[in-house]
Design an enzyme around this catalytic site. Structure first.
Site, PDB file in Angstrom:
ATOM      1  CB  ALA A 144     -14.532  27.150   9.716  1.00 54.55           C
ATOM      2  N   GLY A 145     -12.489  28.318   7.087  1.00 56.47           N
ATOM      3  CA  GLY A 145     -11.591  29.433   6.759  1.00 56.47           C
ATOM      4  C   GLY A 145     -12.428  30.565   6.195  1.00 56.47           C
ATOM      5  NE  ARG A 159     -10.605  41.297   4.408  1.00 58.08           N
ATOM      6  CZ  ARG A 159     -11.746  40.680   4.216  1.00 58.08           C
ATOM      7  NH1 ARG A 159     -12.693  41.270   3.544  1.00 58.08           N
ATOM      8  NH2 ARG A 159     -11.940  39.461   4.678  1.00 58.08           N
ATOM      9  CD  GLU A 209      -7.065  40.275   7.763  1.00 57.66           C
ATOM     10  OE1 GLU A 209      -8.281  40.341   7.986  1.00 57.66           O
ATOM     11  OE2 GLU A 209      -6.233  39.911   8.612  1.00 57.66           O
ATOM     12  N   PRO A 251      -9.727  24.193  11.538  1.00 55.81           N
ATOM     13  CG  PRO A 251      -8.808  22.323  12.623  1.00 55.81           C
ATOM     14  CD  PRO A 251      -9.462  23.647  12.888  1.00 55.81           C
ATOM     15  CD  GLN A 284      10.488  34.290 -16.728  1.00 58.18           C
ATOM     16  OE1 GLN A 284      10.244  33.530 -15.795  1.00 58.18           O
ATOM     17  NE2 GLN A 284      10.869  33.864 -17.919  1.00 58.18           N
ATOM     18  N   GLY A 286      16.254  35.504 -14.640  1.00 58.40           N
ATOM     19  CA  GLY A 286      16.579  34.255 -15.338  1.00 58.40           C
ATOM     20  C   GLY A 286      16.930  33.159 -14.334  1.00 58.40           C
ATOM     21  CB  ILE A 334      -3.497  31.909  15.119  1.00 56.39           C
ATOM     22  CG1 ILE A 334      -4.794  31.078  15.089  1.00 56.39           C
ATOM     23  CG2 ILE A 334      -3.712  33.252  15.821  1.00 56.39           C
ATOM     24  CD1 ILE A 334      -5.896  31.628  14.189  1.00 56.39           C
TER      25      ILE A 334
HETATM   26  C1  LIG Z   1       0.344  32.464   6.713  1.00 62.49           C
HETATM   27  C2  LIG Z   1      -1.091  32.534   7.108  1.00 62.49           C
HETATM   28  C3  LIG Z   1      -1.456  33.367   8.159  1.00 62.49           C
HETATM   29  C4  LIG Z   1      -2.792  33.407   8.592  1.00 62.49           C
HETATM   30  N1  LIG Z   1      -3.146  34.190   9.665  1.00 62.49           N
HETATM   31  C5  LIG Z   1      -4.397  34.079  10.187  1.00 62.49           C
HETATM   32  C6  LIG Z   1      -4.740  34.734  11.415  1.00 62.49           C
HETATM   33  O1  LIG Z   1      -3.958  35.486  11.980  1.00 62.49           O
HETATM   34  N2  LIG Z   1      -5.977  34.507  11.942  1.00 62.49           N
HETATM   35  C7  LIG Z   1      -6.888  33.696  11.334  1.00 62.49           C
HETATM   36  O2  LIG Z   1      -7.964  33.526  11.862  1.00 62.49           O
HETATM   37  N3  LIG Z   1      -6.600  33.090  10.153  1.00 62.49           N
HETATM   38  C8  LIG Z   1      -5.375  33.251   9.573  1.00 62.49           C
HETATM   39  N4  LIG Z   1      -5.066  32.605   8.403  1.00 62.49           N
HETATM   40  C9  LIG Z   1      -6.075  31.811   7.758  1.00 62.49           C
HETATM   41  C10 LIG Z   1      -6.592  32.472   6.487  1.00 62.49           C
HETATM   42  O3  LIG Z   1      -7.357  33.606   6.806  1.00 62.49           O
HETATM   43  C11 LIG Z   1      -7.370  31.410   5.714  1.00 62.49           C
HETATM   44  O4  LIG Z   1      -6.421  30.480   5.243  1.00 62.49           O
HETATM   45  C12 LIG Z   1      -8.163  32.025   4.571  1.00 62.49           C
HETATM   46  O5  LIG Z   1      -9.244  32.766   5.050  1.00 62.49           O
HETATM   47  C13 LIG Z   1      -8.695  30.943   3.627  1.00 62.49           C
HETATM   48  O6  LIG Z   1      -9.365  29.942   4.329  1.00 62.49           O
HETATM   49  P1  LIG Z   1      -8.989  28.404   4.076  1.00 62.49           P
HETATM   50  O7  LIG Z   1      -7.522  28.262   4.181  1.00 62.49           O
HETATM   51  O8  LIG Z   1      -9.837  27.567   4.940  1.00 62.49           O
HETATM   52  O9  LIG Z   1      -9.360  28.179   2.568  1.00 62.49           O
HETATM   53  P2  LIG Z   1     -10.878  27.855   1.968  1.00 62.49           P
HETATM   54  O10 LIG Z   1     -11.804  28.749   2.662  1.00 62.49           O
HETATM   55  O11 LIG Z   1     -11.046  26.400   2.117  1.00 62.49           O
HETATM   56  O12 LIG Z   1     -10.663  28.279   0.523  1.00 62.49           O
HETATM   57  C14 LIG Z   1      -9.955  27.485  -0.438  1.00 62.49           C
HETATM   58  C15 LIG Z   1     -10.091  28.155  -1.803  1.00 62.49           C
HETATM   59  O13 LIG Z   1     -11.481  28.225  -2.169  1.00 62.49           O
HETATM   60  C16 LIG Z   1     -11.829  29.569  -2.466  1.00 62.49           C
HETATM   61  N5  LIG Z   1     -13.208  29.802  -2.020  1.00 62.49           N
HETATM   62  C17 LIG Z   1     -13.744  29.548  -0.810  1.00 62.49           C
HETATM   63  N6  LIG Z   1     -15.035  29.926  -0.800  1.00 62.49           N
HETATM   64  C18 LIG Z   1     -15.312  30.437  -2.019  1.00 62.49           C
HETATM   65  C19 LIG Z   1     -16.464  31.005  -2.647  1.00 62.49           C
HETATM   66  N7  LIG Z   1     -17.616  31.162  -1.987  1.00 62.49           N
HETATM   67  N8  LIG Z   1     -16.380  31.407  -3.939  1.00 62.49           N
HETATM   68  C20 LIG Z   1     -15.222  31.290  -4.619  1.00 62.49           C
HETATM   69  N9  LIG Z   1     -14.099  30.768  -4.085  1.00 62.49           N
HETATM   70  C21 LIG Z   1     -14.136  30.359  -2.804  1.00 62.49           C
HETATM   71  C22 LIG Z   1     -10.837  30.434  -1.706  1.00 62.49           C
HETATM   72  O14 LIG Z   1     -10.708  31.714  -2.314  1.00 62.49           O
HETATM   73  C23 LIG Z   1      -9.571  29.597  -1.826  1.00 62.49           C
HETATM   74  O15 LIG Z   1      -8.963  29.855  -3.059  1.00 62.49           O
HETATM   75  C24 LIG Z   1      -3.752  32.605   7.926  1.00 62.49           C
HETATM   76  C25 LIG Z   1      -3.384  31.812   6.840  1.00 62.49           C
HETATM   77  C26 LIG Z   1      -2.073  31.765   6.435  1.00 62.49           C
HETATM   78  C27 LIG Z   1      -1.717  30.885   5.269  1.00 62.49           C
END
Ligand SMILES: Cc1cc2nc3c(=O)[nH]c(=O)nc-3n(C[C@H](O)[C@H](O)[C@H](O)COP(=O)(O)OP(=O)(O)OC[C@H]3O[C@@H](n4cnc5c(N)ncnc54)[C@H](O)[C@@H]3O)c2cc1C
Length: 628
Positions: free
Chosen positions: A194-195, A319, A455, A192, A428, A431, A222
């Site tokens: 850490a992404g 990737r 990813e 929640p 687009q 239409g 996940i």
């Molecule tokens: C459908 C789906 C499937 C997924 N599958 C997996 C999976 O199998 N395993 C897994 O572990 N995760 C998975 N994820 C999670 C996904 O990898 C994360 O959502 C992604 O890494 C972004 O993290 P966050 O959502 O916390 O966004 P944040 O990290 O909070 O980012 C929010 C925004 O801020 C930008 N941002 C963040 N840091 C910076 C920076 N330093 N400079 C500039 N911009 C920045 C990001 O680009 C983004 O636009 C999945 C997500 C989705 C939606």
């Protein structure tokens, strides 16, 4: 009979001649001496072609017709388990029958030992039919290969590079089980809080007095997280330096956790709780799960503290997979848009005859060609790296690893952004009809929107490419200067397409040099308040990425677009030199790339300073407000 391979000449080009199969097959098959190897390179390629033809038909005739039902029903949570919609279940029963999960697994482990490139070229066709099917499919063979690669890395698999056989493999049974289509896995990183910022991960791995490991924590988003095998990243060491935002990466470890036991009576005993299957905008056949681990028994992968390293091991491959997935979606969007535009009439002609629409369609066609060329090159490099390493040729492996690392973020960025752009254009072009669920355009757009997020987001790809490019020059300035000199010479000596590609390279290198000079200038400015005696150390050490690379970070998305144009032009030029029928693609690609790159270079070199000053003022204001 519909077939996504036979109707796609560009895909066929890569099976016919666009890939150096001689090198790849010989390396894969130990110069054709490996047990069970194909008798010749031609025979191997013929076999790959047969697989592609079969997958092309399967994708067109069995997956695509079920995409709407899968999209409408999605994966649901029932009695604590994820349940696939009927159409999806049918597809996965068929994938099992066709033995596609084992396509790239070693023969010793029940697989076909086909190259990863074949897997991903086939993946593109599955993605064209429905990206969510490809995503779930990827977490079968992909996780089995991860098990193999991780155990090779940590030394628990014994591989004989001379005989090309495995004599012992940690997780051999699990790999075979997945290969047979009886289980799948997932990669559990996100939490929640850490992404993108993995240093903030909180899930913990703890060891008891007997040396057994347990994982506790929450993971969210996940993909295919309703499966059996979970690679989980969890913290095993304390953060050493809380003031350093990257310090947290060092204390992470990688674990393999089994989410449930299969009981003899056919039921399951759950170890990891499946809290939710998310409802989301698109990608409905691909479950996105929230999971709770409460002292779940775990197997440590490698050594403690090496979690981030193990994650990086797989990152490139994952990737590249998303790159091919996006290309599949783009292919679908392009074809749907083209077919509609050739029928829909407005103001006396079909809309594909109107300049604005015709340009959109041509743009999509050329981008697709360039993108696929970049994807094939990235995948080839990654595979050469992995297999040269397996064969013990470290030098060659290192060279290919460098190419793969350079190209992969470019591919992920371009393909993900193109998926959104193509599907938006497709809608687009339709239409008002495009906005209606009756037509396929809106689903493509919903499915595409996640590509620049998962990813590694597009911004993270851009930052990675920027960092690697600039740090690469800092580490080896001589080869950068040499490349600059060679290009300047080539631009005079060459003409035609060669000269145009060289000009793009020069432009890109000029921008890289500008960004480096600007970064060095900003660093020098930050030393003004320090005694001169400290300048030497401060300049070579103590780099603060936030402060010193601010200008380069601001422009990293522009830089990555420049790098993409340069790389695709180079690959298409190499193709055009060997196969004259590819010249037209290069010409059309350059017509657009030259203008774009000029504009990008202009933006990078002339804008952003005042914005960064405003940002610094705002931050200064926030800091002093907090202090008071
Ligand atoms: C459908 C789906 C499937 C997924 N599958 C997996 C999976 O199998 N395993 C897994 O572990 N995760 C998975 N994820 C999670 C996904 O990898 C994360 O959502 C992604 O890494 C972004 O993290 P966050 O959502 O916390 O966004 P944040 O990290 O909070 O980012 C929010 C925004 O801020 C930008 N941002 C963040 N840091 C910076 C920076 N330093 N400079 C500039 N911009 C920045 C990001 O680009 C983004 O636009 C999945 C997500 C989705 C939606």
């Amino acid at each position: 009979m519909a077939n996504f391979f036979q109707d796609n000449p560009d895909l066929q080009f890569y099976f016919d001649k666009g890939v150096d199969w001689e090198t790849l097959v010989r390396l894969t098959e130990g110069d054709l001496k490996a047990p069970g190897a194909h008798a010749s390179v031609a025979e191997a390629v013929e076999f790959y072609r047969e697989i592609a033809t079969m997958v092309g038909q399967f994708a067109a005739e069995e997956i695509a017709p079920r995409a709407v039902e899968i999209d409408q029903k999605g994966v649901v949570l029932k009695n604590g388990e994820g349940v696939l919609p009927e159409g999806m279940q049918h597809i996965f029963d068929r994938i099992k029958e066709l033995e596609l999960h084992a396509m790239c697994l070693p023969r010793d482990l029940g697989g076909m030992w086909a190259p990863l490139l074949v897997n991903w070229l086939c993946g593109e066709m599955i993605g064209r039919a429905d990206v969510s099917v490809l995503a779930h499919h990827g977490f079968h063979g992909g996780i089995a290969l991860a098990m193999l690669v991780f155990s090779l890395e940590e030394g628990t698999t014994e591989w004989d590079p001379k005989k090309l056989t495995l004599s012992r493999t940690r997780w051999a049974e699990q790999i075979k089980e997945i290969g047979r289509g009886e289980a799948w896995g997932s990669m559990d990183i996100t939490e929640p809080d850490a992404g993108s910022d993995m240093a903030r991960l909180k899930a913990v791995g703890e060891q008891d007095a007997d040396g057994n490991w347990f994982v506790t924590g929450q993971k969210i988003f996940i993909t295919s997280g309703h499966g059996k095998y979970h690679f989980v990243i969890a913290r095993t060491e304390k953060v050493k330096n809380p003031d350093d935002p990257m310090s947290g990466l060092q204390g992470l470890s990688m674990f393999l956790v089994k989410a449930y036991e299969d009981l003899p009576d056919g039921t399951r005993k759950r170890i990891v709780t499946l809290d939710r299957i998310e409802e989301k905008l698109g990608h409905s056949g691909s479950a996105t799960a929230a999971l709770s681990f409460d002292r779940a028994p775990a197997e440590l992968v490698g050594k403690r503290g090496e979690g981030f390293k193990y994650m990086l091991t797989l990152m490139n491959n994952a990737r590249i997979g998303v790159g091919f997935e996006c290309i599949g979606l783009c292919e679908a969007a392009y074809r749907v848009a083209k077919a509609y535009a050739s029928e829909r009439r407005s103001m006396g002609k079909t809309i594909d005859q109107h300049e604005l629409i015709a340009e959109m369609l041509e743009d999509m066609e050329v981008t697709l060609i360039g993108m696929r060329a970049l994807a094939v090159e990235s995948c080839f490099a990654e595979e050469m790296f992995r297999k040269q390493k397996l064969m013990g040729d470290e030098r060659s492996a290192k060279r290919w690893a460098k190419i793969a690392r350079r190209l992969t973020p470019l591919l992920k960025y371009l393909a993900a952004e193109a998926a959104v752009d193509f599907s938006r254009k497709c809608l687009q072009i339709h239409g008002g009809n495009g906005y209606m669920c009756e037509y396929p355009a809106e689903k493509l757009l919903r499915d595409a929107l996640v590509m620049p997020i998962y990813e590694g987001t597009s911004q993270i790809q851009a930052l990675m490419a920027m960092k690697d490019t600039l740090v690469g020059i800092i580490k080896d300035p001589q080869s950068f200067v040499r490349r600059q000199a060679q290009s300047r010479w080539r631009v005079v000596a060459k003409n035609g397409l060669d000269r145009r590609v060289t000009k793009l390279q020069i432009q890109s290198m000029n921008v890289q040099q500008f960004l480096l000079a600007r970064t060095a200038g900003d660093k020098a400015k930050s030393l003004r308040d320090k005694p001169i005696s400290e300048w030497g150390t401060e300049f070579t050490k103590n780099w603060d990425p936030k402060r010193d690379f601010a200008y380069a970070m601001l422009h990293s998305e522009r830089l990555i677009r420049l790098l993409i144009n340069e790389s695709i032009a180079e690959i298409l030029l190499a193709q055009a030199k060997r196969w004259p029928e590819r010249r037209d693609y290069l010409e059309r690609f350059l017509d657009r790339a030259e203008v774009q790159s000029r504009h990008l270079a202009d933006e990078i070199t002339t804008s952003g300073t005042r914005f960064l000053e405003r940002l610094a003022e705002r931050k200064g204001g926030e800091t002093s407000a907090k202090a008071s």
